[in-house]
Design an enzyme around this catalytic site. Structure first.
Site, PDB file in Angstrom:
ATOM      1  N   HIS A   1      86.465 125.349  33.411  1.00  0.00           N
ATOM      2  CA  HIS A   1      85.603 124.914  34.321  1.00  0.00           C
ATOM      3  C   HIS A   1      84.871 123.530  33.621  1.00  0.00           C
ATOM      4  CE1 HIS A   1      86.165 128.924  36.349  1.00  0.00           C
ATOM      5  NE2 HIS A   1      85.774 128.299  37.570  1.00  0.00           N
TER       6      HIS A   1
ATOM      7  N   ASP B   1      88.112 123.557  36.919  1.00  0.00           N
ATOM      8  CA  ASP B   1      87.758 123.423  38.198  1.00  0.00           C
ATOM      9  C   ASP B   1      86.137 123.160  38.326  1.00  0.00           C
ATOM     10  OD1 ASP B   1      90.032 124.560  38.644  1.00  0.00           O
ATOM     11  OD2 ASP B   1      89.339 126.416  39.835  1.00  0.00           O
TER      12      ASP B   1
END
Length: 341
Positions: free
Chosen positions: A309, A161
């Site tokens: 991430h 992400d």
């Protein structure tokens, strides 16, 4: 002899004494001069009939003049030059805005398709019950009902992400390509505009690229934003990806919050909401690579969707942990796959 004098009344003076006309306006008696027309009365009493609009299921205007109001004379339309008579009734008929109706459809979902929202890679046959606006086609609700057993592949998904990042995304891509792994990236719109070349690298490498809103709003939670804002966040990001040749079919909300509005808007834009089943907390600024590896490998199993991430902060620990995570997953006999439509 006393002479009495009476004032003479001329014809002009007599006309001045002609009684006014009694008309009923908005259920009240009003008196107007003889010869007053319907148009004169509308102007004098400042009469206005509100026109109702047709709204879609999200409150947006489809047709601003769908339900026109009317000013009626004795319950009928009349020309502005019609002269009023005593006892006439003028009525103002205003219309309210009206929301379009809805239509309900039931779509068969064969085995092999995932749930929405999706937390894992398992798939289930069933029925998708969809309620849409009759005119706009916008989705009001979408509900899945299982009709058979679930199937879980012997595989897991790595997802990243908050990118693209000029610093971390290329490093993560290099590791994934070295191990022959295809992953799923949920990208932020304004970062796409800033680093389009990184998105092109992801796309060329065969990674799946999803939508993670335009600027990652979290306060209030994304699910609590107005429907128009939710749609704008998704649409702008999809538009940015489309310009680079990517058509996203997956959406991940900031913070993992979701609700009926969010699910409906995402589906209307051709996207499925994807969350996760493992969060190794690689977003923490104090986390060590070993902690990330342990957090993943101690919880991973067939069907897991792993949250990590490639942007949003310092992701050095994620980069260092990734090779061990890939090796550890494979050592458990699990494949690593992208999230498919």
């Amino acid at each position: 002899m006393l002479a009495l004098a009476f004032p003479l009344v001329t014809a002009e003076r007599a006309s001045d004494l002609t009684p006014p006309i009694d008309v009923r306006v908005r259920q009240q008696d009003q008196y107007v001069r003889p010869g007053t027309t319907f148009g004169d009365a509308v102007r004098e009493f400042k009469l206005h009939a509100h026109t109702g609009a047709l709204l879609d299921v999200e409150g947006q205007v489809i047709d601003a003049n769908k339900f026109p109001g009317a000013i009626l004379l004795n319950d009928k339309p009349a020309g502005s030059d019609v002269v009023l008579s005593d006892g006439d009734v003028i009525r103002v008929v205003s219309q309210q805005d009206q929301t379009e109706g809805t239509v309900r459809t039931v779509e068969e979902v064969p085995g092999g398709l995932p749930a929405n929202p999706q937390f894992y890679l398992g798939t289930t046959p069933g029925e998708q019950i969809v309620v849409k606006g009759r005119v706009s086609g916008k989705i009001v609700s979408s509900k899945f009902q299982a009709t058979g057993p679930s199937t879980t592949p012997n595989a897991v998904a790595l997802t990243f992400d908050d990118g693209p990042s000029r610093v971390y995304t290329p490093q993560i891509l290099a590791i994934l390509q070295h191990f022959g792994v295809k992953a799923t990236f949920f990208t932020i719109g304004f970062e796409i505009d800033e680093f389009p070349d990184v998105i092109r690298e992801e796309h060329t490498a065969g990674m799946v690229i999803g939508n993670h809103t335009w600027d990652h709003p979290e306060h209030p939670p994304f699910r609590d934003l107005p429907a128009a804002k939710i749609r704008d966040e998704m649409q702008k990001t999809t538009d940015a990806l489309n310009k680079l040749g990517v058509d996203p079919y997956l959406f991940r909300p900031p913070g993992g919050t979701y609700g009926d509005t969010e699910l409906s808007v995402a589906q209307s834009l051709g996207m499925r909401v994807v969350l996760w089943s493992i969060d190794p907390q690689d977003w923490r600024s104090d986390i060590k690579p070993k902690e990330i590896v342990d957090n993943v490998l101690s919880h991973v199993h067939a069907g897991s969707i792993i949250l990590m991430h490639d942007g949003g902060g310092f992701q050095d620990a994620t980069v260092k942990a990734l090779p061990k995570i890939i090796k550890g997953i494979r050592a458990k006999g699990l494949d690593i796959v992208p999230i498919l439509p």
